[in-house]
Design an enzyme around this catalytic site. Structure first.
Site, mmCIF file in Angstrom:
data_model
loop_
_atom_site.group_PDB
_atom_site.id
_atom_site.type_symbol
_atom_site.label_atom_id
_atom_site.label_comp_id
_atom_site.label_asym_id
_atom_site.label_seq_id
_atom_site.Cartn_x
_atom_site.Cartn_y
_atom_site.Cartn_z
ATOM 1 N N MET A 54 0.805 -1.271 -0.284
ATOM 2 C CA MET A 54 0.015 -0.072 -0.021
ATOM 3 C C MET A 54 0.825 1.150 0.084
ATOM 4 O O MET A 54 1.720 1.577 0.815
ATOM 5 C CB MET A 54 -0.816 -0.062 1.227
ATOM 6 N N ALA A 99 4.603 3.961 3.046
ATOM 7 C CA ALA A 99 3.834 2.783 2.419
ATOM 8 C C ALA A 99 4.063 1.664 3.283
ATOM 9 O O ALA A 99 4.675 1.740 4.441
ATOM 10 C CB ALA A 99 4.624 2.663 1.247
ATOM 11 N N LYS A 100 3.463 0.515 3.210
ATOM 12 C CA LYS A 100 3.593 -0.835 3.938
ATOM 13 C C LYS A 100 3.195 -1.583 3.071
ATOM 14 O O LYS A 100 2.491 -1.724 1.969
ATOM 15 C CB LYS A 100 2.666 -0.619 5.212
ATOM 16 N N GLY A 101 3.929 -3.140 3.343
ATOM 17 C CA GLY A 101 3.562 -4.369 2.614
ATOM 18 C C GLY A 101 3.451 -5.492 3.632
ATOM 19 O O GLY A 101 3.876 -5.506 4.874
#
Ligand code: NAD
Length: 407
Positions: A54, A99-101
């Site tokens: 994201m 962001a993050k994943g």
């Protein structure tokens, strides 16, 4: 996982955005993702896993944020964590976004080869959306330098990039930064020091209780011991127990025991009491530093907290209701987006070193870490004082303003 923590984050963002005079449309745009990537990773064995990245906000610079491997990772969680990363990078004034994943997987169920295949296929799925100038992921829950090294290697093979600046949190031999392992704990110490300097308490005998003796808790404890002989860590916990000594624990001995025995509950030393794991939250002390999990201080246990300051080293350890109760009791909550920002700051320093093909000494890294986190703490303190708001509101308001100005 961490659902309430995310509600808490959204509540504080809404509150700070409203106080900053943002309209409903501006708030919506602030919470909106710039891009959401969702895909399946299919291993050669046929096993399939859902993967996310994201990308929340890149107006201040490339996206930055970890990748977690966890069976309960989901779209909403990754989305909210991405939003928090944009606020954290803005709060400490890094030229980065958020962001993050995540991959929905329990790494314990995987062989070493399968773990490597997942890491490489994660990069293959995202190749065109990430990179040193676009989005620079890092380790998070259940991911580490070995996994990141595979990802960097895969990205280099796919794109020809040889800077190694596509990811941070690499091993030292592969372009990682000195000082990264200690960064979040050290940053937490620097933030607490500024806050206590501001209130004139830094030179007193400050007593501290730390929940969690993982990466953050360990380096926070050992940095405190090295930098501030007048402060004492009187209690530390893990999921098996709390060690308590009102005269102060020996940081090195406790860390060595945790590393050899794997748990604190079996620690034996004269004068050290072994209590329940949750006892840490109600130790009488000046500073309680939760450094393990989100959502540990809630409306159910907040009445038992006997500290004057809560240093949020974990992400979201104090939920919204507990935060209100603490504020009404004049307990100061030092917010996570400043208190644990040392990690992302040194990640940025790693990226800068890679981009410049340089390798800085540990002392240089420590100095640059302080150059970001100390002014950010001072700005937060000044805003809270001048506007009679909490430190959390002040930090979020500063971050939101920077994000809105970056349009
Ligand atoms: P870690 O996995 O290294 O350590 C976590 C520690 O918490 C372990 O010692 C574990 O035993 C302990 N723990 C687990 N359950 C517990 C319980 N019920 N009571 C007491 N202790 C318990 O993780 P970490 O990297 O130290 O991260 C800790 C927190 O800090 C997390 O919330 C993480 O998201 C946050 N954080 C970490 C970094 C970083 O750079 N590592 C950066 C920002 C935020």
């Amino acid at each position: 996982m961490e659902k309430n923590m995310l509600d808490t984050a959204h509540a504080i963002i809404r509150e700070a955005a409203t106080a900053s005079g943002l309209s409903a449309e501006e708030l919506d745009s602030l919470l909106e993702l710039e891009a959401a990537h969702e895909f399946d990773i299919v291993l050669s064995s046929g096993k399939k896993f859902k993967a996310f990245r994201m990308q929340h906000n890149s107006k201040r610079g490339p996206y930055k944020g970890g990748v977690r491997f966890h069976p309960e990772v989901d779209f909403d969680e990754v989305r909210a964590l991405a939003t928090l990363m944009s606020l954290k990078t803005a709060a400490v004034n890094l030229p980065l976004g958020g962001a993050k994943g995540g991959v929905v997987v329990n790494p314990k169920d995987l062989s070493h080869d399968e773990l490597e295949e997942i890491a490489r296929k994660y990069v293959q799925g995202l190749q065109e959306f990430i990179g040193p100038e676009k989005d620079v992921p890092a380790p998070d829950v259940n991911t580490n330098a070995e996994i990141i090294d595979w990802m960097v290697d895969e990205y280099g093979k796919l794109t020809g990039d040889n800077t190694k600046a596509s990811f941070t949190g690499k091993s030292l031999e592969n372009g990682g930064s000195l000082g990264r392992t200690a960064a979040t704990g050290r940053g937490g110490y620097l933030v607490l020091n500024e806050v206590l300097e501001d209130t004139g308490k830094a030179d007193d005998e400050v007593t501290i209780a730390v929940q969690g003796i993982g990466n953050v808790g360990e380096y926070f404890m050992t940095t405190v011991k090295k930098e501030r002989p007048n402060w004492k860590v009187v209690a530390i916990s893990d999921s098996t127990g709390t060690l308590y000594d009102m005269n102060g624990l020996d940081a090195e001995l406790v860390v060595a025991h945790k590393k050899s025995a794997g748990k604190l509950a079996t620690f034996i030393q004269e004068g050290v009491q072994v209590l329940d794991s949750d006892a840490i939250l109600s130790i009488e002390c000046d500073v309680l530093a939760p450094a393990a999990l989100g959502d540990v201080i809630t409306e159910e246990n907040v009445a038992t907290v006997r500290a004057d300051y809560i240093l949020e080293l974990a992400n979201g350890p104090v939920n919204a209701k507990a935060g209100e109760a603490l504020e009404s009791r004049e307990v100061t909550v030092i917010p996570d987006i400043i208190a644990n920002a040392g990690g992302v700051i040194v990640s940025y320093l790693e990226w800068q070193q890679n981009m410049a093909h340089e390798s800085w000494t540990e002392e240089e890294v420590k100095t640059k870490l302080a150059d970001y986190i100390v002014p950010a703490t001072k700005d937060m303190l000044q805003k809270a004082t001048s506007e009679h708001i909490s430190l959390k509101q002040a930090a979020f308001t500063i971050a939101i303003r920077r994000l809105m100005e970056a349009r």
